[in-house]
Motif scaffolding. Structure first.
Motif, PDB file in Angstrom:
ATOM      1  N   GLU A 151       0.825  -1.206   0.000  1.00 55.79           N
ATOM      2  CA  GLU A 151       0.000   0.000   0.000  1.00 55.79           C
ATOM      3  C   GLU A 151       0.861   1.258   0.000  1.00 55.79           C
ATOM      4  O   GLU A 151       0.539   2.242  -0.665  1.00 55.79           O
ATOM      5  N   GLU A 152       1.953   1.222   0.747  1.00 54.02           N
ATOM      6  CA  GLU A 152       2.858   2.370   0.800  1.00 54.02           C
ATOM      7  C   GLU A 152       3.460   2.646  -0.578  1.00 54.02           C
ATOM      8  O   GLU A 152       3.550   3.798  -1.007  1.00 54.02           O
ATOM      9  N   LEU A 153       3.865   1.582  -1.278  1.00 53.25           N
ATOM     10  CA  LEU A 153       4.427   1.738  -2.615  1.00 53.25           C
ATOM     11  C   LEU A 153       3.394   2.315  -3.571  1.00 53.25           C
ATOM     12  O   LEU A 153       3.690   3.238  -4.342  1.00 53.25           O
ATOM     13  N   LYS A 154       2.193   1.793  -3.513  1.00 51.38           N
ATOM     14  CA  LYS A 154       1.137   2.276  -4.407  1.00 51.38           C
ATOM     15  C   LYS A 154       0.832   3.750  -4.141  1.00 51.38           C
ATOM     16  O   LYS A 154       0.692   4.539  -5.080  1.00 51.38           O
ATOM     17  N   LYS A 155       0.747   4.139  -2.869  1.00 58.21           N
ATOM     18  CA  LYS A 155       0.502   5.548  -2.530  1.00 58.21           C
ATOM     19  C   LYS A 155       1.647   6.428  -3.024  1.00 58.21           C
ATOM     20  O   LYS A 155       1.408   7.526  -3.530  1.00 58.21           O
ATOM     21  N   LEU A 156       2.868   5.938  -2.870  1.00 58.39           N
ATOM     22  CA  LEU A 156       4.028   6.693  -3.330  1.00 58.39           C
ATOM     23  C   LEU A 156       3.960   6.912  -4.836  1.00 58.39           C
ATOM     24  O   LEU A 156       4.149   8.027  -5.329  1.00 58.39           O
ATOM     25  N   ARG A 157       3.670   5.842  -5.571  1.00 55.63           N
ATOM     26  CA  ARG A 157       3.582   5.957  -7.033  1.00 55.63           C
ATOM     27  C   ARG A 157       2.462   6.905  -7.433  1.00 55.63           C
ATOM     28  O   ARG A 157       2.635   7.778  -8.283  1.00 55.63           O
ATOM     29  N   GLU A 158       1.304   6.756  -6.793  1.00 57.58           N
ATOM     30  CA  GLU A 158       0.163   7.606  -7.134  1.00 57.58           C
ATOM     31  C   GLU A 158       0.424   9.072  -6.790  1.00 57.58           C
ATOM     32  O   GLU A 158      -0.069   9.969  -7.469  1.00 57.58           O
TER      33      GLU A 158
END
Length: 108
Positions: A40-47
């Motif tokens: 989730e942290e990676l996805k938020k970072l990318r977004e």
């Protein structure tokens, strides 16, 4: 006497097996939770960058399938990488903001 010993041994073995199963299950739950949080942290970072997966992978020079596996939870993204990527993004945002401020100062 030997039958009693054998029965106690079998009982203790079953208890140990159950305890081992319980410990293993708790460990796997922790790993799964940790993987989900990192995902989730990676996805938020990318977004937060506004990039799609392909752009994000090219920007950080990460293989597309690796990043996809991280986001889907098939593999765990290392925590140090998450911190480094977040740091790089933040530094570049600050640099861009400074550049914009400098351009505004030159224009006035």
């Amino acid at each position: 006497a030997s039958v009693n010993f054998l029965l106690r041994f079998i009982f203790l073995r079953q208890v140990v097996d159950r305890v081992n199963d319980w410990i293993y299950n708790k460990f796997m739950q922790c790993i799964k939770r940790w993987t989900m949080e990192a995902r989730e942290e990676l996805k938020k970072l990318r977004e937060s960058t506004g990039m799609n997966r392909k752009e994000f992978c090219e920007y950080f020079e990460i293989p597309y399938m690796t990043e996809t596996d991280w986001e889907l939870g098939n593999r765990r993204v290392p925590q140090y990488l998450l911190r480094l990527m977040a740091y790089k993004i933040e530094i570049e945002k600050l640099a861009n903001k400074k550049k914009e401020n400098d351009q505004e100062d030159e224009a006035t």
